[in-house]
Design a protein around this motif. Sequence first.
Motif, PDB file in Angstrom:
ATOM      1  N   VAL A   1       0.710  -0.743   0.047  1.00 46.75           N
ATOM      2  CA  VAL A   1      -0.281   0.021   0.028  1.00 46.75           C
ATOM      3  C   VAL A   1       1.128   1.306   0.083  1.00 46.75           C
ATOM      4  CG1 VAL A   1      -1.710   1.569   1.210  1.00 46.75           C
ATOM      5  CG2 VAL A   1      -2.183  -1.350   1.030  1.00 46.75           C
ATOM      6  N   GLN A   2       1.637   1.299   1.259  1.00 42.93           N
ATOM      7  CA  GLN A   2       2.937   2.576   0.958  1.00 42.93           C
ATOM      8  C   GLN A   2       3.204   2.374   0.192  1.00 42.93           C
ATOM      9  OE1 GLN A   2       5.173   1.474   4.046  1.00 42.93           O
ATOM     10  NE2 GLN A   2       4.087   2.923   5.823  1.00 42.93           N
TER      11      GLN A   2
ATOM     12  N   ARG B   1       2.468   2.012  -3.236  1.00 39.61           N
ATOM     13  CA  ARG B   1       1.454   1.939  -4.295  1.00 39.61           C
ATOM     14  C   ARG B   1       1.419   3.256  -4.400  1.00 39.61           C
ATOM     15  NH1 ARG B   1       1.197  -0.635  -9.174  1.00 39.61           N
ATOM     16  NH2 ARG B   1      -0.988  -0.002  -9.084  1.00 39.61           N
ATOM     17  N   ARG B   2       0.910   4.078  -3.092  1.00 39.34           N
ATOM     18  CA  ARG B   2       0.780   5.373  -2.532  1.00 39.34           C
ATOM     19  C   ARG B   2       1.861   6.215  -3.355  1.00 39.34           C
ATOM     20  NH1 ARG B   2      -0.796   6.080   3.306  1.00 39.34           N
ATOM     21  NH2 ARG B   2      -2.495   4.426   2.619  1.00 39.34           N
ATOM     22  N   THR B   3       2.934   5.793  -2.925  1.00 38.30           N
ATOM     23  CA  THR B   3       3.965   6.391  -3.745  1.00 38.30           C
ATOM     24  C   THR B   3       4.127   6.802  -5.180  1.00 38.30           C
ATOM     25  OG1 THR B   3       5.524   5.849  -1.798  1.00 38.30           O
ATOM     26  CG2 THR B   3       6.529   6.825  -3.872  1.00 38.30           C
TER      27      THR B   3
ATOM     28  N   ARG C   1       1.632   6.627  -7.171  1.00 40.35           N
ATOM     29  CA  ARG C   1       0.368   7.365  -7.928  1.00 40.35           C
ATOM     30  C   ARG C   1       0.398   8.834  -6.977  1.00 40.35           C
ATOM     31  NH1 ARG C   1      -2.627   3.312  -4.917  1.00 40.35           N
ATOM     32  NH2 ARG C   1      -2.487   4.549  -3.070  1.00 40.35           N
TER      33      ARG C   1
END
Length: 249
Positions: free
Chosen positions: A83-84, A86-88, A90
């Motif tokens: 999750v971390q 993928r957030r970066t 995005r």
Amino acid sequence: MTSSNAESGLTAAEADLRLAADGPNELPGQKPRTFLTIASEVLTEPMFLLLIVAAAIYVVLGDLREALLLTSSMAIIVVITIVQQRRTERVLAALRDLSSPRALVIRDGIEQRIAGRDVVVGDIVLLREGDRVPADGTLLSAVALSADESILTGESLPVDKTAATDDGPVERSSVFSSSLVVRGFGTMRVRATGGGTEIGRIGRAVTSLRTETAPLFLEVRRIVRWVAAGALALCAGIAVAYALLRGDW
């Protein structure tokens, strides 16, 4: 190629040629990593390998409760890491999208709104209050025009802009990709697109950065290796001692 003038701008043919030569007006980026790629990177860490081996040993010994507990803990950590990451990715994708808004240009003497990625060097772009500047350029005219360049400089106050003159400062007549027109209106000629813009250089620097491992993490890796090696050596020593003392492997 001929240069454009403020009245007619580029022709459609010239714009197509420049787009083919220079590429689309968007930030360079890396392909996002898949979930499997990120998960494999996490699971190949020494700590996770040690936990996987421990969970397998619990299964062999028939202690399914401890095996499930270890497996659940590893799954939670893997999910958080994915999750971390993928957030970066995005956030970087949002930065690329921000640098390529729609633009009002003059081509063949006609005002037309096109996708920001289709803006080319030499295009005449009309800027209005609230517009996002699609590329780096030089102001041909400006009326009470101010731009928010905080995305580049970090300066929260808008910067007043003026049309280019022979003796005027270049900074005052330059506008930059991804900056926001907060007041006034003007006309600019594009001088750089995509990776050649100031925000493009920042984008290239970000994508070229190599992730460095923190010293604490390196120390944890070293300790895990030593613990794993010591545990294997201890198990082998206990097995040999048991065989020598009891005569039974």
